[in-house]
Write a protein that holds these residues in place. Structure first.
Motif, short mmCIF file in Angstrom:
data_model
loop_
_atom_site.label_atom_id
_atom_site.label_comp_id
_atom_site.label_asym_id
_atom_site.label_seq_id
_atom_site.Cartn_x
_atom_site.Cartn_y
_atom_site.Cartn_z
N THR A 185 35.53 20.16 35.31
CA THR A 185 36.01 21.01 34.22
C THR A 185 37.00 22.07 34.69
OG1 THR A 185 34.15 22.51 34.56
CG2 THR A 185 33.87 20.82 32.88
N ARG A 186 37.08 22.27 36.00
CA ARG A 186 37.96 23.30 36.57
C ARG A 186 37.52 24.70 36.11
NH1 ARG A 186 38.86 21.21 40.50
NH2 ARG A 186 40.56 22.53 41.16
N ILE A 187 36.29 24.85 35.67
CA ILE A 187 35.79 26.19 35.37
C ILE A 187 35.77 26.98 36.66
CG2 ILE A 187 33.74 27.51 34.66
CD1 ILE A 187 33.09 25.27 32.73
N PHE A 189 35.00 29.00 39.80
CA PHE A 189 33.79 29.14 40.58
C PHE A 189 33.79 30.50 41.25
CE2 PHE A 189 30.76 28.38 43.96
CZ PHE A 189 29.81 27.61 43.33
N ASN A 190 32.88 31.38 40.81
CA ASN A 190 32.85 32.73 41.37
C ASN A 190 31.40 33.17 41.61
OD1 ASN A 190 31.94 33.20 38.77
ND2 ASN A 190 33.95 33.83 38.05
N MET A 191 31.20 34.47 41.81
CA MET A 191 29.85 34.97 42.08
C MET A 191 28.90 34.63 40.92
SD MET A 191 28.96 35.99 44.84
CE MET A 191 27.42 36.85 44.99
N THR A 192 29.41 34.73 39.68
CA THR A 192 28.57 34.44 38.52
C THR A 192 28.16 32.97 38.53
OG1 THR A 192 30.15 35.90 37.47
CG2 THR A 192 28.38 35.08 36.11
N SER A 193 29.02 32.09 39.06
CA SER A 193 28.68 30.68 39.11
C SER A 193 27.50 30.46 40.05
CB SER A 193 29.87 29.86 39.61
OG SER A 193 31.02 30.22 38.91
N ILE A 194 27.45 31.25 41.13
CA ILE A 194 26.31 31.16 42.04
C ILE A 194 25.05 31.54 41.28
CG2 ILE A 194 25.23 32.18 44.07
CD1 ILE A 194 27.37 30.52 45.04
N VAL A 257 27.47 30.83 24.32
CA VAL A 257 28.77 30.16 24.43
C VAL A 257 29.66 30.59 23.26
CG1 VAL A 257 29.98 27.95 24.37
CG2 VAL A 257 27.90 28.17 25.70
N LEU A 258 29.07 30.58 22.06
CA LEU A 258 29.88 30.82 20.87
C LEU A 258 30.20 32.30 20.65
CD1 LEU A 258 28.23 28.29 18.38
CD2 LEU A 258 30.33 28.02 19.71
N PHE A 259 29.24 33.18 20.97
CA PHE A 259 29.44 34.59 20.61
C PHE A 259 29.45 35.53 21.80
CE2 PHE A 259 27.21 32.41 17.16
CZ PHE A 259 28.14 32.57 16.14
N ILE A 264 31.92 35.58 30.00
CA ILE A 264 30.81 34.79 30.53
C ILE A 264 30.77 33.40 29.92
CG2 ILE A 264 29.14 36.46 31.41
CD1 ILE A 264 28.05 36.69 28.61
N LYS A 265 31.88 32.99 29.33
CA LYS A 265 31.89 31.67 28.70
C LYS A 265 31.63 30.58 29.73
CE LYS A 265 33.90 29.87 24.73
NZ LYS A 265 34.86 30.28 23.73
N GLY A 266 32.33 30.67 30.87
CA GLY A 266 32.16 29.67 31.91
C GLY A 266 30.70 29.56 32.32
N PHE A 267 30.10 30.72 32.53
CA PHE A 267 28.69 30.79 32.91
C PHE A 267 27.82 30.11 31.86
CE2 PHE A 267 24.71 33.17 32.48
CZ PHE A 267 24.20 33.11 33.76
N SER A 268 28.05 30.45 30.58
CA SER A 268 27.19 29.91 29.54
C SER A 268 27.34 28.40 29.39
CB SER A 268 27.48 30.58 28.19
OG SER A 268 28.07 31.82 28.35
N VAL A 269 28.59 27.93 29.48
CA VAL A 269 28.82 26.49 29.33
C VAL A 269 28.09 25.72 30.44
CG1 VAL A 269 30.58 24.68 29.51
CG2 VAL A 269 31.02 26.71 28.13
#
Lengths: 315, 535
Positions: A185-187, A189-194, A257-259, A264-269
């Motif tokens: 998805t090429r989202i 990748f950062n600290m939140t992804s961890i 994701v929606l709201f 944090i969309k990447g995180f939620s998805v």
């Protein structure tokens, strides 16, 4: 009142037979992920790559213009800049890590302010130097590895060795596929992804533990039941709970994701996809895996151990 | 049976009540909270009213975070320079001269004394420069600060040992933190947080800051002020320093420092009476005034260099001895620059250069947007889960929903009392917790359904449901907790905020989903005595 049933009360679905499809599928996806990971790699954010990120919000009365911003940013000569539209006119600009240590990054900020201060407000500024990013990569990797080891130890004490192994296989499977999701998805990748990955580790284990808890209980009750049948029974009897919990978690993540906003969309998805992956793997990967490593439900070994060390389930 | 002892029930309710009360202040602004306390009658014990609110992270309220690192190379250079002065003094006391001066090394100095007799005279003095390393926390460590080596060809090397250097780094960081704090405070920003991070880093967080670039500039400056004399020629003991007066051209400045910024007691921005140019007025302490008075009376008619961070800011001619301990620095400043310089001088000099290695700034507007988005997501998630639970479990779902709301309230209450920071990922954590919190109830209820199907009586099915699900709940929450705790220890900033929420969420689940729902169901059952379970 008729209550909602997401899964029938009594089910006798042969989940174990599906391993003929799920194992090759999971193996294929895992291998493909590793190949993709090595060939394409992750879209590392500045936490791990270092560099500078600015988020511009047009000042009142100004219409934002991605084209111009992109052009100007590229003119700076700081290497490949990534310019993205964020919605509501906001624009994010990512500059790569500059040579010349930490002062190189400061130069980027000065130029950016000089160029964009007139029309845009700086909503967000992040600069991560080369040393910090290296350390973040390190602590992130250590975090994931440590958590898997710690959980393995916990399960080893609380459950039979085979069950602990099964849970770990499932968890690794989920980590690999989640990473694959980031690759495809090429989202960023950062600290939140961890954080997302570690949460998925937690959720994945949660799913497996609930099924295995039942497996352990059934092993004590039906000492002569063949492994495959026992595992099917374990999954079928916990299935209504699995579907229900997956549903409630997925719904709340869907709300995020929606709201929940851009940031944090990447995180939620990823988390939302993680719930699906974890639920799948608990049913179709870690549980059938037990057949292969020879969990002996009615076997003498488990039986003798059970009767000697564990009290019978109280009726 | 679903009996719960009165003590346990009272204790649980008390915990929940206190937890929820602790969450209340977070829903009001600081002013509203103060107003409420003031409106209470005077006899009311105000200490009973919870006042702590959840701290919003910089990503939610807007602000800047800067990580500074003490520049080890720069500190090494400064230390070598200081050592050179000490060595020079030691040689003078011994009445010995080094052949060709004293050379600076990355972490020390080297010199050559070819004459063996002179060397023998100088060595004890040089050896004496090496002190035992003392550490504030460890006391004396047995190591020495300097490594003094004498080579057969007359070469003498003095270098800082690792323990000596590290002790100095620690002192430098502690000192730098003090200087940074004073600079930030003098800059007039509210509630900055300044902490040491690791061995040689300083984390500065300033909420609501509008101009991080200026803060950064102020924090990065060493602000080392020195009064020296301009030299007539570039030869001898002089440094060639860039001069602001002659547009960065280098001018010769004597190495001897007549007075420095450490002796200042005050510095204020002002205007020159004649030219009306912005200047900085300064005052010396007694020692500085004496040194400065003596030096200026010896050098009347010559030009004095005012050196700031190795740049000659101005070089006024000394017209008469300055004995009053007061003076001014001019240097074609803007009003802003004169103001900043006086702040720097008042706060003192940094022991070494600080480099910005990480900066994160979030505008207040973006922070507000994030809070709004977080609120929406939380409300929508709660509604979805509440509806789902009610649809699936009816009246039991209602109990679970009450527990869920209490659960969220408890997380907020615990966060308030722990003064934990709410971050953007923390909000995500709450939303995720809303989804997973009902898991324990789902486990229990599904178990109860099974037991009913297996033909058990209602009370025994309820009892078995709770008992059997409990082990699973413990196992599943323990594994999640392990991952969350590791996340807490390894994560930084916002991610840590997420971990905190997640850990608290797991803890409170056990109270709400197990104990609270159990109490509600027990009460409900004792009241209604239903013939069949509506589940």
């Amino acid at each position: 009142m008729r209550l909602l049933r997401l899964w029938p009360d009594e089910s006798h679905f042969d989940f174990m037979r599906l391993r003929r499809f799920s194992f090759p599928l999971s193996a294929f996806i895992s291998v493909a992920t590793v190949v993709l990971f090595l060939q394409v790699g992750l879209n590392f954010g500045i936490d791990f790559k270092g560099g500078t990120l600015v988020e511009l919000r047009p000042k009142p009365g100004v219409t934002s213009d991605v084209g111009t911003v992109r052009h100007t940013a590229n003119e700076f000569g700081f290497g490949e800049t990534e310019v993205q539209e964020l919605g509501q006119g906001s624009i994010s600009v990512r500059f790569p890590l500059q040579a010349g240590g930490e002062t190189g990054q400061t130069l980027v900020m000065q130029k950016a302010h000089a160029a964009f201060d007139k029309d845009y407000a700086f909503d967000r500024v992040e600069t991560v130097g080369p040393r910090v990013s290296g350390e973040l990569v390190q602590s992130g990797t250590i975090g994931v590895v440590l958590s898997v080891v710690a959980v393995l130890l916990y399960l080893w004490f609380r459950f039979e060795r085979e069950l602990a192994l099964g849970a770990i296989v499932g968890t690794l499977h989920d980590i690999v596929i989640t990473v694959g999701l980031f690759v495809i998805t090429r989202i960023e990748f950062n600290m939140t992804s961890i954080a997302a990955i570690l949460t998925i580790v937690g959720y994945s284990l949660n799913e497996t533990v609930v099924v295995f808890d039942r497996t352990r209980e059934l092993m004590r009750r039906y000492k002569t039941m063949p492994t495959e049948q026992l595992l099917n029974l374990s999954i079928n009897s916990t299935m209504s709970r699995t579907v229900m919990t997956a549903m409630s978690t997925a719904l709340s993540l869907l709300a995020l994701v929606l709201f929940g906003g851009e940031a944090i969309k990447g995180f939620s998805v990823v988390m939302l996809a993680g719930v699906v992956i974890c639920t799948y793997s608990a049913i179709f990967v870690s549980t059938p895996f037990l057949i292969y490593i020879g969990l002996q439900a009615g076997g003498t070994r488990t039986q003798t151990r059970d009767t000697s060390t564990l009290p019978q389930a109280a009726e | 049976m679903l009996r719960i002892s009165t003590t346990k029930a009272v204790a649980t309710l008390a915990v929940i009540l206190i937890g929820l009360m602790l969450a209340v202040p977070s829903f009001f602004s600081a002013d509203q909270r103060k107003g409420f306390i003031n409106s209470l009658p005077s006899w009311f014990p105000t200490w009973i009213v919870p006042t702590r609110a959840i701290v919003l992270g910089l990503d939610l309220q807007g602000g800047s975070q800067i990580v500074l690192e003490v520049d080890r190379n720069d500190l090494g250079r400064t230390m070598a320079q200081g050592l050179r002065d000490d060595v020079r003094q030691a040689l003078r006391e011994a009445g010995v001269q080094a052949d060709g001066g004293i050379q600076l090394q990355p972490r020390g100095v080297q010199l050559r004394i070819s004459d063996a007799a002179n060397r023998a005279k100088a060595m004890p003095k040089l050896q004496a420069l090496s002190q035992p390393v003392t550490d504030a926390t460890l006391g004396q460590t047995g190591a020495r600060t300097l490594d003094v080596r004498e080579e057969p060809n007359g070469l003498i090397q003095l270098a800082y040992t690792d323990p000596g250097f590290n002790a100095r780094i620690r002192r430098a960081v502690a000192q730098a933190i003090e200087v940074v704090r004073r600079r930030v405070d003098l800059g007039g920003t509210t509630e900055p947080s300044i902490q040491q991070q690791g061995a040689d880093r300083i984390l500065v967080q300033v909420p609501g800051l509008q101009d991080p670039a200026r803060l950064e500039e102020q924090l990065g400056k060493t602000a080392k002020l020195e009064f020296r004399m301009l030299a007539d020629s570039p030869a001898g003991d002089v440094d060639m320093l860039p001069s602001k007066d002659s547009n960065g051209q280098r001018v010769p400045v004597e190495r001897r420092v007549m007075a420095d910024g450490a002796d200042l007691t005050d510095a204020q921005p002002g205007f020159d009476q004649k030219s009306n140019e912005p200047i900085v007025n300064f005052k010396f302490n007694l020692r500085g005034a004496q040194k400065f008075g003596q030096a200026t009376s010896e050098n009347v008619g010559r030009a004095m260099a005012i050196v700031l961070d190795n740049e000659v800011v101005s070089a006024p001619r000394i017209l008469q001895p300055i004995t009053g301990g007061q003076g001014q620095i001019s240097g074609r400043f803007t009003v802003q620059q004169a103001n900043d310089l006086s702040v720097l001088l008042r706060a003192g000099a940094l022991p070494a250069k600080l480099t910005v290695i990480e900066r994160r700034t979030v505008g207040p507007g973006l922070g507000r947007d994030s809070i709004e988005a977080g609120k929406h997501a939380t409300i929508v998630a709660t509604i979805l889960v509440v509806v789902l639970m009610f649809a699936a479990y009816g009246v039991f779902g209602l109990f679970a929903n009450i527990a869920l709301l209490v659960h969220v309230g408890l997380i907020l209450g615990l966060m308030s009392v722990l003064e934990a920071t709410m971050t953007l990922p923390g909000i995500a954590g709450i939303v995720l917790t809303i989804g997973t919190a009902v898991d324990s109830n789902v486990l229990i209820y599904e178990r109860v359904r099974e037991e009913v199907r297996a033909g058990r009586s209602i009370p025994s099915a309820l009892q078995a449901g709770f008992d059997r699900a409990f082990a699973t709940i413990v196992d599943s929450n323990s594994t999640m907790a392990i991952a969350a705790v590791i996340l807490f220890f390894l994560g930084s900033g916002p991610v840590r905020g997420f971990a905190v929420v997640f850990i608290l969420g797991i803890l409170t689940t056990v109270i709400t989903a197990v104990t609270l729902t159990r109490m509600m169901i027990a009460l409900w059952y004792q009241r209604l005595r239903p013939k069949t379970l509506p589940i």
